[in-house]
Design an enzyme around this catalytic site. Sequence first.
Site, mmCIF file in Angstrom:
data_model
loop_
_atom_site.group_PDB
_atom_site.id
_atom_site.type_symbol
_atom_site.label_atom_id
_atom_site.label_comp_id
_atom_site.label_asym_id
_atom_site.label_seq_id
_atom_site.Cartn_x
_atom_site.Cartn_y
_atom_site.Cartn_z
ATOM 1 C CG HIS A 164 -1.988 -1.032 1.302
ATOM 2 N ND1 HIS A 164 -3.210 -0.953 2.086
ATOM 3 C CD2 HIS A 164 -2.058 -2.416 0.607
ATOM 4 C CE1 HIS A 164 -3.956 -1.941 1.736
ATOM 5 N NE2 HIS A 164 -3.478 -2.802 0.939
ATOM 6 C CD GLU A 218 -1.645 4.628 3.171
ATOM 7 O OE1 GLU A 218 -2.800 5.351 3.329
ATOM 8 O OE2 GLU A 218 -1.333 3.693 2.569
ATOM 9 C CB CYS A 240 -6.456 0.199 5.029
ATOM 10 S SG CYS A 240 -4.828 -0.556 5.127
ATOM 11 C CB CYS A 291 -1.831 1.721 5.932
ATOM 12 S SG CYS A 291 -1.856 1.106 4.425
#
Length: 168
Positions: free
Chosen positions: A65, A67, A95, A98
Amino acid sequence: MARTDSGDAMETGADARFMRRAIELSRIHMEEGAGGPFGAVIVKDGAIVGEGWNRVTSSHDPTAHAEVVAIRAACARLGTFELRGCAIYTSCEPCPMCLGAIYWARLDRLWYANGRADAAAIQFDDAWLYREVALPLGERSLPADQLLRDEALEVFWAWDRKTDKVRY
């Protein structure tokens, strides 16, 4: 902190510049097919020290992801496993994975553009995961059973006695 009528924090020039970079990364790499429309930058002392964008589908890595990628880049650049003194600007509210990574990295501040409801509206719905994490282990949809605890505890005890360990 001042807020707009919509509840958004009032932007400063630097904050808006960093957020625009995160949004730009989300657009560029989404359009080239790297993954979903997510971008992130990590800033220390007014300079970007890490950038990331969603690479889940292009790298075949469900943890890639924006991040997490930005955290990895910043840590590598700074030669550290924690990012105290840094802020993260991400194109969407993180999310649970993250968010956990942001806390573990010890970032000082989180800025986000789109909210989780905005993500859900385009089929990136993390609500089920937020619910799952809050459930007791035995009530989650993923079966989980403990195995060989005593053997694993020996390693934990050895870590606890280790005099040259690096705490994190």
